[in-house]
Write a protein that holds these residues in place. Structure first.
Motif, short mmCIF file in Angstrom:
data_model
loop_
_atom_site.label_atom_id
_atom_site.label_comp_id
_atom_site.label_asym_id
_atom_site.label_seq_id
_atom_site.Cartn_x
_atom_site.Cartn_y
_atom_site.Cartn_z
N GLU A 105 0.82 -1.21 0.00
CA GLU A 105 0.00 0.00 0.00
C GLU A 105 0.85 1.27 0.00
O GLU A 105 0.41 2.30 -0.47
CB GLU A 105 -0.97 -0.02 1.18
N GLN A 106 2.06 1.19 0.52
CA GLN A 106 2.95 2.35 0.55
C GLN A 106 3.79 2.49 -0.71
O GLN A 106 4.43 3.51 -0.92
CB GLN A 106 3.88 2.27 1.77
N ASP A 107 3.80 1.47 -1.56
CA ASP A 107 4.62 1.51 -2.78
C ASP A 107 4.15 2.64 -3.68
O ASP A 107 2.96 2.81 -3.91
CB ASP A 107 4.53 0.17 -3.51
N ARG A 108 5.10 3.42 -4.18
CA ARG A 108 4.77 4.53 -5.07
C ARG A 108 4.52 4.06 -6.50
O ARG A 108 4.08 4.82 -7.34
CB ARG A 108 5.87 5.58 -5.05
N CYS A 109 4.81 2.80 -6.78
CA CYS A 109 4.54 2.22 -8.08
C CYS A 109 3.22 1.47 -8.04
O CYS A 109 2.83 0.93 -7.01
CB CYS A 109 5.65 1.23 -8.47
N ALA A 110 2.55 1.43 -9.19
CA ALA A 110 1.29 0.70 -9.29
C ALA A 110 1.54 -0.80 -9.15
O ALA A 110 2.45 -1.34 -9.77
CB ALA A 110 0.62 1.00 -10.63
N VAL A 111 0.73 -1.46 -8.33
CA VAL A 111 0.78 -2.91 -8.18
C VAL A 111 -0.64 -3.44 -8.37
O VAL A 111 -1.56 -3.03 -7.66
CB VAL A 111 1.32 -3.33 -6.79
N VAL A 112 -0.80 -4.34 -9.35
CA VAL A 112 -2.09 -4.96 -9.64
C VAL A 112 -1.89 -6.47 -9.49
O VAL A 112 -1.05 -7.05 -10.17
CB VAL A 112 -2.57 -4.62 -11.07
N ILE A 113 -2.65 -7.09 -8.58
CA ILE A 113 -2.52 -8.52 -8.31
C ILE A 113 -3.71 -9.26 -8.93
O ILE A 113 -4.86 -8.84 -8.78
CB ILE A 113 -2.48 -8.79 -6.79
N CYS A 114 -3.39 -10.37 -9.62
CA CYS A 114 -4.42 -11.18 -10.27
C CYS A 114 -4.32 -12.64 -9.83
O CYS A 114 -3.23 -13.12 -9.51
CB CYS A 114 -4.24 -11.15 -11.79
N ASN A 115 -5.46 -13.32 -9.83
CA ASN A 115 -5.46 -14.76 -9.58
C ASN A 115 -5.22 -15.49 -10.90
O ASN A 115 -5.00 -14.84 -11.94
CB ASN A 115 -6.76 -15.20 -8.88
N LEU A 116 -5.26 -16.80 -10.88
CA LEU A 116 -4.96 -17.58 -12.09
C LEU A 116 -6.07 -17.51 -13.14
O LEU A 116 -5.86 -17.94 -14.28
CB LEU A 116 -4.64 -19.02 -11.73
N GLU A 117 -7.21 -16.95 -12.78
CA GLU A 117 -8.28 -16.73 -13.76
C GLU A 117 -8.16 -15.33 -14.38
O GLU A 117 -9.08 -14.86 -15.04
CB GLU A 117 -9.65 -16.91 -13.11
N ASN A 118 -7.04 -14.66 -14.13
CA ASN A 118 -6.74 -13.31 -14.63
C ASN A 118 -7.68 -12.25 -14.06
O ASN A 118 -7.80 -11.16 -14.60
CB ASN A 118 -6.77 -13.27 -16.16
N GLU A 119 -8.32 -12.58 -12.94
CA GLU A 119 -9.21 -11.64 -12.27
C GLU A 119 -8.36 -10.72 -11.38
O GLU A 119 -7.51 -11.20 -10.62
CB GLU A 119 -10.21 -12.42 -11.42
N ILE A 120 -8.61 -9.43 -11.47
CA ILE A 120 -7.91 -8.47 -10.61
C ILE A 120 -8.48 -8.63 -9.20
O ILE A 120 -9.68 -8.42 -8.98
CB ILE A 120 -8.11 -7.03 -11.11
N ILE A 121 -7.62 -9.02 -8.26
CA ILE A 121 -8.09 -9.23 -6.89
C ILE A 121 -7.62 -8.14 -5.94
O ILE A 121 -8.13 -8.02 -4.83
CB ILE A 121 -7.70 -10.62 -6.36
#
Length: 125
Positions: free
Chosen positions: A12-28
């Motif tokens: 949450e503190q990272d100044r870079c964008a982080v997008v996490i996905c599951n194996l179904e390519n769903e953004i979680i």
């Protein structure tokens, strides 16, 4: 000790964008930087949607190939996907694995090449 709250705080503190996905390519998960960065495409409303819908057909095809490569070996964990000249940054896909090394998802990591401009220890107490 509950360590997950520490990891959540790091992301949450990272100044870079982080997008996490599951194996179904769903953004979680999207960190606050990612939510702000992708606001014009929906921001937080993208959570629960397919990452593949956010990319052109060729990019979606490459994402699927990378996930297959991640699944092929526990040693396959990071791949360089692009360089954004305008923002002077590299973009990577990184495998997420459980404690047994089983692939559980992936995330997109941005790393800027710009030198820091802040002064060392620039804060007041």
């Amino acid at each position: 000790m509950e360590i997950s709250k520490y990891f959540k705080s790091i992301i949450e503190q990272d100044r870079c964008a982080v997008v996490i996905c599951n194996l179904e390519n769903e953004i979680i998960y999207m960190n606050p930087t990612a939510i702000a960065r992708y606001q014009k495409w929906g921001g937080a409303a993208l959570i629960g949607k397919s990452l593949l819908d956010c990319h052109n057909p060729n990019s979606s095809k490459m994402i699927k190939k990378v996930v297959l490569w991640f699944a092929k070996s526990k040693e396959n964990n990071i791949v360089y996907t692009s360089y954004n000249e305008k923002e002077n940054k590299d973009v990577y896909m990184v495998a997420l694995r459980d404690e047994d090394g089983t692939l559980i998802g992936y995330y997109e990591k941005h790393e800027y090449r710009n030198a820091e401009t802040a002064k060392l220890y620039d804060f007041d107490i």
